[in-house]
Write a protein that holds these residues in place. Structure first.
Motif, PDB file in Angstrom:
ATOM      1  N   THR A  24      26.437  -1.678 -48.167  1.00 48.14           N
ATOM      2  CA  THR A  24      25.825  -2.134 -49.427  1.00 48.14           C
ATOM      3  C   THR A  24      25.268  -3.555 -49.370  1.00 48.14           C
ATOM      4  OG1 THR A  24      28.066  -2.730 -50.181  1.00 48.14           O
ATOM      5  CG2 THR A  24      27.173  -0.600 -50.910  1.00 48.14           C
ATOM      6  N   ILE A  25      25.391  -4.239 -48.240  1.00 55.78           N
ATOM      7  CA  ILE A  25      24.762  -5.574 -48.152  1.00 55.78           C
ATOM      8  C   ILE A  25      23.382  -5.470 -47.498  1.00 55.78           C
ATOM      9  CG2 ILE A  25      26.967  -6.781 -48.040  1.00 55.78           C
ATOM     10  CD1 ILE A  25      26.566  -7.053 -45.017  1.00 55.78           C
ATOM     11  N   GLN A  26      22.992  -4.231 -47.189  1.00 52.08           N
ATOM     12  CA  GLN A  26      21.678  -4.031 -46.590  1.00 52.08           C
ATOM     13  C   GLN A  26      20.592  -4.057 -47.669  1.00 52.08           C
ATOM     14  OE1 GLN A  26      21.897  -1.126 -42.986  1.00 52.08           O
ATOM     15  NE2 GLN A  26      23.068  -0.195 -44.647  1.00 52.08           N
ATOM     16  N   LYS A  27      19.370  -4.249 -47.239  1.00 59.50           N
ATOM     17  CA  LYS A  27      18.235  -4.204 -48.148  1.00 59.50           C
ATOM     18  C   LYS A  27      17.632  -2.803 -48.090  1.00 59.50           C
ATOM     19  CE  LYS A  27      17.104  -9.103 -47.702  1.00 59.50           C
ATOM     20  NZ  LYS A  27      16.063 -10.095 -47.306  1.00 59.50           N
ATOM     21  N   LEU A  28      18.198  -1.940 -48.923  1.00 56.52           N
ATOM     22  CA  LEU A  28      17.750  -0.544 -48.970  1.00 56.52           C
ATOM     23  C   LEU A  28      17.119  -0.242 -50.321  1.00 56.52           C
ATOM     24  CD1 LEU A  28      20.875   1.165 -47.336  1.00 56.52           C
ATOM     25  CD2 LEU A  28      18.742   0.485 -46.201  1.00 56.52           C
ATOM     26  N   ALA A  29      16.471   0.888 -50.407  1.00 54.37           N
ATOM     27  CA  ALA A  29      15.840   1.314 -51.658  1.00 54.37           C
ATOM     28  C   ALA A  29      16.902   1.506 -52.732  1.00 54.37           C
ATOM     29  CB  ALA A  29      15.076   2.612 -51.441  1.00 54.37           C
TER      30      ALA A  29
END
Length: 342
Positions: A294-299
Motif C-alpha cells: 500500500t505504499i506503492q503508487k498504484l491506481a
C-alpha cells in the motif's frame, strides 16, 4: 288342444307325484346338508386369504430387507449381479464387484467385470467410464505384467482424454512407488503437454509427495523454459502454493517475493501471497506484505482492493490500534491523491 303343444305329459302314473316328491325331498336334504359346509368353506377361505396376505407381506418385507443388505454390504457375485442390473451406470458398484473377485484372488474374473462394465456403462457417462478405466489400470499395475499394463494403457489412451489418463497413471505409479515407470510418464507428459501449466504442476506435486523436492523444482525450471513468458507469473505463483503446502514455506515466500519485485502492480499476486501467509498463520508476515503493497503508487481501484484486504485482516486478527493504523494509511493515500490532483 293338442297335447304335444303343451310341452309336458298329461298321462301321469300313480307314483308320479310320490317319485318327484322324493327326488325333491332328497335334493332339499342335500342342499341343507351342503349349506353348512359351504359356509364353513367360506370361513376357511377368508382365513386362508388373510394368512396368504400376511405371508406375502412377510415375503416382501424380507425381500426389501435383503435388498437393503445387498446394497449396503454385497457378499457374493449374485448380490453384485443384482446391483449392477439395477444400477448399470454406477462405477462404484462395478469397482466393488472387481474388488470382491480380487479379494478372492480371482484376477481374471475381475478383468472380465471391468470389461463388462465398459460395455454396459453409457457412452455419455464419461466420468463413470474413466473410473472403470482407472480401476482396470490399477489392477494391471498391481497384478498384471508390463505387457498387459501397456495394452490396457494404450487402449485407455485411445478411448479417453489423454491428459486424464496420463495423470491417473502417474498417480498409480507414485502410490505403488514405481519410480522408474513414473520418470518415464513424467518425461512423456512434459513432452506431450509442454504448453500446459496443469501438467507441470501435477508432475511437481507428485514429486513433492514422494519427498523429491529437488525434482519438483527442476520441473518448474523446465516449465519456464517451455512456457511463453506471459504464463510465467501464473506458473510460478501456482507452483509456490504447492511448495508452501508440500515443500518449503520459505522457498514459497522467496518465489512470491521474486514475482512481486518484478511485477509490483500485480494485485492478484499480492492477494494470493497474502492469503497463503494468512492460511499458514503467518499473520505478521501478511501484515508486513500489505504495508509494503500500500505504499506503492498504484491506481485508486487497485489501492482500494489492497486497503480492503488489510482492513479485513486487522478486523479478524488485529486490535483497535492496528485497525486505526489501516485507517491512517488510507487517509494519507487519499490526501496524497487529492494533493496531486491540485
Amino acid at each position: 288342444m293338442n297335447n304335444e303343444q303343451i310341452g309336458f305329459e298329461w298321462k301321469v302314473s300313480n307314483n308320479y307325484f310320490n317319485k318327484n316328491n322324493c327326488e325333491s325331498d332328497e335334493s332339499d336334504e342335500r342342499e341343507e346338508c351342503n349349506e353348512p359346509k359351504k359356509k364353513k368353506n367360506r370361513k376357511l377361505n377368508t382365513a386362508q386369504k388373510r394368512e396368504e396376505q400376511k405371508q406375502e407381506e412377510l415375503r416382501l418385507r424380507k425381500a426389501e430387507e435383503e435388498l437393503i443388505n445387498i446394497e449396503t454390504n454385497p457378499q457374493n457375485a449374485d448380490h453384485f449381479d443384482r446391483l449392477v442390473l439395477s444400477n448399470p451406470n454406477s462405477s462404484l458398484i462395478w469397482i466393488k464387484y472387481m474388488a470382491c473377485h480380487l479379494q478372492a484372488t480371482e484376477v481374471e474374473k475381475a478383468r472380465v467385470i471391468a470389461k463388462k462394465a465398459l460395455s454396459i456403462i453409457g457412452a455419455r457417462e464419461e466420468q463413470e467410464r474413466l473410473n472403470i478405466w482407472t480401476a482396470l489400470l490399477n489392477l494391471e499395475n498391481l497384478y498384471g505384467t508390463k505387457d498387459s499394463f501397456k495394452q490396457i494403457m494404450d487402449e485407455a489412451l485411445r478411448c479417453n482424454d489423454e491428459y486424464q489418463i496420463y495423470t491417473k497413471i502417474l498417480d498409480l505409479f507414485a502410490e505403488s512407488n514405481k519410480l522408474k515407470e513414473l520418470e518415464e510418464i513424467v518425461t512423456k507428459m512434459n513432452r506431450k503437454f509442454r504448453d500446459s501449466i496443469d501438467a507441470y504442476l501435477h508432475c511437481a506435486s507428485v514429486y513433492f509427495k514422494l519427498n523429491k523436492a529437488g525434482k519438483a523444482r527442476f520441473i518448474l525450471q523446465k516449465a519456464l523454459s517451455h512456457l511463453p513468458i506471459k504464463s510465467h507469473v501464473s506458473m510460478i505463483s501456482r507452483f509456490a502454493l504447492i511448495e508452501n503446502s508440500e515443500g518449503s514455506s520459505e522457498e514459497a515466500q522467496t518465489l512470491f517475493e521474486h514475482i512481486l519485485t518484478s511485477y509490483p502492480s500485480r494485485i492478484d499476486v499480492w492477494s494470493i501471497y497474502i492469503d497463503m501467509l494468512v492460511k499458514s498463520n503467518k499473520i505478521d508476515l501478511a501484515r508486513h506484505a500489505l504495508e509494503r503493497a500500500t505504499i506503492q503508487k498504484l491506481a485508486p481501484k487497485k489501492m482500494k482492493s489492497l486497503f480492503n484486504k488489510w482492513m479485513m485482516l486487522e478486523e479478524k486478527h488485529g486490535n483497535t490500534e492496528s485497525i486505526e493504523k489501516v485507517k491512517d494509511s488510507m487517509n494519507n493515500y487519499v490526501n496524497l491523491v487529492l494533493k496531486n490532483k491540485k
